[in-house]
Motif scaffolding. Structure first.
Motif, PDB file in Angstrom:
ATOM      1  N   THR A   5     -45.126  48.380 -30.568  1.00 57.65           N
ATOM      2  CA  THR A   5     -46.318  47.955 -30.996  1.00 57.65           C
ATOM      3  C   THR A   5     -47.188  46.802 -30.682  1.00 57.65           C
ATOM      4  O   THR A   5     -48.347  47.233 -30.677  1.00 57.65           O
TER       5      THR A   5
ATOM      6  N   ASN B 179     -49.184  47.639 -26.299  1.00 61.60           N
ATOM      7  CA  ASN B 179     -50.436  48.943 -25.834  1.00 61.60           C
ATOM      8  C   ASN B 179     -50.104  50.462 -25.211  1.00 61.60           C
ATOM      9  O   ASN B 179     -50.591  50.867 -25.471  1.00 61.60           O
ATOM     10  N   LEU B 180     -49.304  49.525 -24.575  1.00 60.52           N
ATOM     11  CA  LEU B 180     -48.753  50.910 -24.009  1.00 60.52           C
ATOM     12  C   LEU B 180     -47.665  51.819 -24.842  1.00 60.52           C
ATOM     13  O   LEU B 180     -46.987  52.624 -25.265  1.00 60.52           O
TER      14      LEU B 180
ATOM     15  N   SER C 280     -39.936  45.782 -32.768  1.00 57.03           N
ATOM     16  CA  SER C 280     -40.623  45.246 -32.436  1.00 57.03           C
ATOM     17  C   SER C 280     -39.494  43.599 -32.419  1.00 57.03           C
ATOM     18  O   SER C 280     -38.444  43.340 -33.630  1.00 57.03           O
ATOM     19  N   ARG C 281     -39.885  42.222 -32.638  1.00 57.90           N
ATOM     20  CA  ARG C 281     -39.795  41.323 -33.056  1.00 57.90           C
ATOM     21  C   ARG C 281     -39.926  41.244 -34.964  1.00 57.90           C
ATOM     22  O   ARG C 281     -38.701  40.615 -35.421  1.00 57.90           O
TER      23      ARG C 281
ATOM     24  N   LYS D 281     -43.801  44.821 -38.355  1.00 57.76           N
ATOM     25  CA  LYS D 281     -44.438  44.906 -38.181  1.00 57.76           C
ATOM     26  C   LYS D 281     -44.371  46.362 -37.084  1.00 57.76           C
ATOM     27  O   LYS D 281     -44.606  47.083 -37.519  1.00 57.76           O
TER      28      LYS D 281
ATOM     29  N   VAL E 156     -42.925  45.398 -22.922  1.00 59.15           N
ATOM     30  CA  VAL E 156     -43.073  43.774 -23.380  1.00 59.15           C
ATOM     31  C   VAL E 156     -43.256  43.645 -21.646  1.00 59.15           C
ATOM     32  O   VAL E 156     -42.881  43.551 -21.314  1.00 59.15           O
TER      33      VAL E 156
ATOM     34  N   GLN F  50     -41.572  37.912 -20.826  1.00 60.76           N
ATOM     35  CA  GLN F  50     -40.932  37.828 -22.515  1.00 60.76           C
ATOM     36  C   GLN F  50     -39.943  38.806 -21.804  1.00 60.76           C
ATOM     37  O   GLN F  50     -38.614  39.298 -23.054  1.00 60.76           O
TER      38      GLN F  50
ATOM     39  N   VAL G 221     -44.369  45.291 -15.121  1.00 64.31           N
ATOM     40  CA  VAL G 221     -45.111  44.604 -13.926  1.00 64.31           C
ATOM     41  C   VAL G 221     -45.674  43.219 -13.893  1.00 64.31           C
ATOM     42  O   VAL G 221     -46.018  42.793 -15.046  1.00 64.31           O
TER      43      VAL G 221
ATOM     44  N   HIS H 104     -45.253  52.606 -14.724  1.00 62.64           N
ATOM     45  CA  HIS H 104     -45.698  50.968 -14.150  1.00 62.64           C
ATOM     46  C   HIS H 104     -47.688  51.600 -13.807  1.00 62.64           C
ATOM     47  O   HIS H 104     -48.532  51.037 -14.714  1.00 62.64           O
TER      48      HIS H 104
ATOM     49  N   ILE I 161     -49.701  54.225 -15.840  1.00 67.33           N
ATOM     50  CA  ILE I 161     -50.782  54.408 -16.235  1.00 67.33           C
ATOM     51  C   ILE I 161     -51.302  52.901 -17.198  1.00 67.33           C
ATOM     52  O   ILE I 161     -50.569  52.675 -17.498  1.00 67.33           O
TER      53      ILE I 161
HETATM   54  N1  LIG Z   1     -51.201  48.216 -20.811  1.00 70.09           N
HETATM   55  C1  LIG Z   1     -50.797  48.872 -19.350  1.00 70.09           C
HETATM   56  O1  LIG Z   1     -52.216  49.487 -19.539  1.00 70.09           O
HETATM   57  C2  LIG Z   1     -49.974  49.117 -18.871  1.00 70.09           C
HETATM   58  C3  LIG Z   1     -49.065  50.030 -18.148  1.00 70.09           C
HETATM   59  C4  LIG Z   1     -48.509  50.041 -17.194  1.00 70.09           C
HETATM   60  C5  LIG Z   1     -47.377  49.230 -17.739  1.00 70.09           C
HETATM   61  N2  LIG Z   1     -47.304  47.954 -18.774  1.00 70.09           N
HETATM   62  C6  LIG Z   1     -46.325  47.545 -18.969  1.00 70.09           C
HETATM   63  O2  LIG Z   1     -45.547  47.471 -19.996  1.00 70.09           O
HETATM   64  C7  LIG Z   1     -45.146  46.232 -20.579  1.00 70.09           C
HETATM   65  C8  LIG Z   1     -45.681  45.675 -21.753  1.00 70.09           C
HETATM   66  O3  LIG Z   1     -47.229  45.871 -21.626  1.00 70.09           O
HETATM   67  P1  LIG Z   1     -48.499  46.640 -23.243  1.00 70.09           P
HETATM   68  O4  LIG Z   1     -49.711  46.091 -22.983  1.00 70.09           O
HETATM   69  O5  LIG Z   1     -47.575  46.884 -24.042  1.00 70.09           O
HETATM   70  O6  LIG Z   1     -47.669  44.788 -24.052  1.00 70.09           O
HETATM   71  P2  LIG Z   1     -48.494  43.695 -24.791  1.00 70.09           P
HETATM   72  O7  LIG Z   1     -49.639  45.008 -25.936  1.00 70.09           O
HETATM   73  O8  LIG Z   1     -49.256  42.554 -24.380  1.00 70.09           O
HETATM   74  O9  LIG Z   1     -47.143  43.087 -25.527  1.00 70.09           O
HETATM   75  C9  LIG Z   1     -46.565  44.066 -26.101  1.00 70.09           C
HETATM   76  C10 LIG Z   1     -45.673  43.817 -27.268  1.00 70.09           C
HETATM   77  O10 LIG Z   1     -44.737  42.682 -26.543  1.00 70.09           O
HETATM   78  C11 LIG Z   1     -44.031  42.001 -27.393  1.00 70.09           C
HETATM   79  N3  LIG Z   1     -43.942  40.938 -27.521  1.00 70.09           N
HETATM   80  C12 LIG Z   1     -44.763  40.124 -27.914  1.00 70.09           C
HETATM   81  N4  LIG Z   1     -44.358  38.474 -26.889  1.00 70.09           N
HETATM   82  C13 LIG Z   1     -42.801  39.366 -26.994  1.00 70.09           C
HETATM   83  C14 LIG Z   1     -41.242  37.665 -26.878  1.00 70.09           C
HETATM   84  N5  LIG Z   1     -41.414  36.494 -26.852  1.00 70.09           N
HETATM   85  N6  LIG Z   1     -40.321  38.432 -27.203  1.00 70.09           N
HETATM   86  C15 LIG Z   1     -40.356  39.920 -27.540  1.00 70.09           C
HETATM   87  N7  LIG Z   1     -40.716  40.975 -27.689  1.00 70.09           N
HETATM   88  C16 LIG Z   1     -42.752  40.323 -27.314  1.00 70.09           C
HETATM   89  C17 LIG Z   1     -45.182  42.003 -28.602  1.00 70.09           C
HETATM   90  O11 LIG Z   1     -44.843  42.762 -30.083  1.00 70.09           O
HETATM   91  P3  LIG Z   1     -43.467  42.531 -31.616  1.00 70.09           P
HETATM   92  O12 LIG Z   1     -44.549  41.247 -31.179  1.00 70.09           O
HETATM   93  O13 LIG Z   1     -44.313  43.782 -32.667  1.00 70.09           O
HETATM   94  O14 LIG Z   1     -42.616  41.701 -31.281  1.00 70.09           O
HETATM   95  C18 LIG Z   1     -46.445  43.242 -28.473  1.00 70.09           C
HETATM   96  O15 LIG Z   1     -46.865  44.510 -29.361  1.00 70.09           O
HETATM   97  C19 LIG Z   1     -45.599  45.682 -19.686  1.00 70.09           C
HETATM   98  O16 LIG Z   1     -44.345  44.961 -18.801  1.00 70.09           O
HETATM   99  C20 LIG Z   1     -46.664  45.648 -18.853  1.00 70.09           C
HETATM  100  O17 LIG Z   1     -46.339  44.823 -16.713  1.00 70.09           O
HETATM  101  C21 LIG Z   1     -48.819  48.150 -19.489  1.00 70.09           C
END
Ligand SMILES: NC(=O)c1ccc[n+]([C@@H]2O[C@H](COP(=O)([O-])OP(=O)(O)OC[C@H]3O[C@@H](n4cnc5c(N)ncnc54)[C@H](OP(=O)(O)O)[C@@H]3O)[C@@H](O)[C@H]2O)c1
Length: 218
Positions: A9, A11-12, A31-32, A36, A76, A80, A102, A139, A141
């Motif tokens: 749900t 960003n990635l 998702s949790r 959602k 996630v 978490q 990351v 990682h 992207i």
């Molecule tokens: N954003 C980027 O550009 C990018 C790029 C490469 C790699 N990454 C890596 O990909 C991962 C996700 O990044 P993101 O930016 O997509 O993260 P994010 O949007 O901040 O969070 C992704 C999802 O994590 C879930 N979440 C949050 N707290 C949680 C918890 N306590 N337990 C279980 N689920 C939880 C939430 O889903 P629900 O509320 O639906 O459960 C949320 O929608 C990270 O580890 C990041 O380092 C990110």
């Protein structure tokens, strides 16, 4: 093949869900919250149709998504993600699990890589999911541009794993996504370098007022 995007749900998760669905993979957005997850799956299907694509995307709580899938990606935040992986050991046993995690924190204007005793987030996930086939990838992207189906890009995806067959499978799937080229980056010991590269990219973006940079080896 059914792919669970755990925390899909966020960003990635959006870009991965959309682009895998376009390729014909059955995507389960995890998702949790079941509500959602289902709402996001509907939203992603709408985005696909607005861009002239069809696909199969459903939503489920992370445990159910993990149970149903053949392959999972943990999208996630790293703080978490470890507890989530711990709770899904049984559901993910025997399956390929991708870590794009990351570990990083903000320090002033810039980001810093967070050192983990295990060496990297990928190695920590592999230590938790001992019965899964852990692959470290995706990682570097930039999520927003990846999620925009109108955007075009030419990025490399660095893939590490101690399981060469699982790594090969992820390299093949990644190479199917237009604009991505997967490169074999060795074993999980190399994951730290790939993870920390994201922190470097973010700092380059901040310091030079640039946006949405990916990586290309040429
Ligand atoms: N954003 C980027 O550009 C990018 C790029 C490469 C790699 N990454 C890596 O990909 C991962 C996700 O990044 P993101 O930016 O997509 O993260 P994010 O949007 O901040 O969070 C992704 C999802 O994590 C879930 N979440 C949050 N707290 C949680 C918890 N306590 N337990 C279980 N689920 C939880 C939430 O889903 P629900 O509320 O639906 O459960 C949320 O929608 C990270 O580890 C990041 O380092 C990110």
């Amino acid at each position: 093949m059914k792919v669970a995007v755990l925390g899909g749900t966020g960003n990635l998760g959006i870009g991965l869900s959309l682009r895998l669905a376009i390729l014909g993979y059955e995507v389960i957005v995890g998702s949790r919250s079941e509500e959602k997850a289902k709402a996001k799956a509907e939203e992603y299907l709408k985005i696909l149709s607005e861009h002239g694509y069809t696909g199969k995307i459903v939503g489920a709580v992370n445990a159910e998504a993990s149970k149903q899938c053949d392959l999972a990606v943990i999208t996630v935040p790293y703080e978490q993600a470890f507890a989530l992986a711990e709770s899904l050991k049984n559901e993910l046993a025997g399956k390929i699990v991708v870590s794009p995690l990351v570990p990083m924190k903000k320090e002033g204007k810039l980001f810093r890589y967070v050192e983990l005793p295990e060496g990297s987030a990928g190695e920590k996930i592999a230590g938790i999911l001992k019965d899964s086939r852990v692959v470290s990838a995706y990682h570097n992207i930039p999520a927003d541009r990846f999620a925009d189906l109108k955007s075009s890009f030419d990025w490399d995806v660095l893939v590490c794993s101690d399981d060469s067959e699982a790594k090969k499978a992820i390299i093949e799937i990644t190479n199917e996504i237009k604009g991505l080229r997967a490169l074999d980056c060795g074993d999980l010991k190399n994951s730290k370098m790939v993870e920390s590269l994201t922190v470097l990219i973010l700092n380059v973006m901040i310091s030079n007022k640039l946006k949405e940079l990916g990586v290309k080896f040429c």
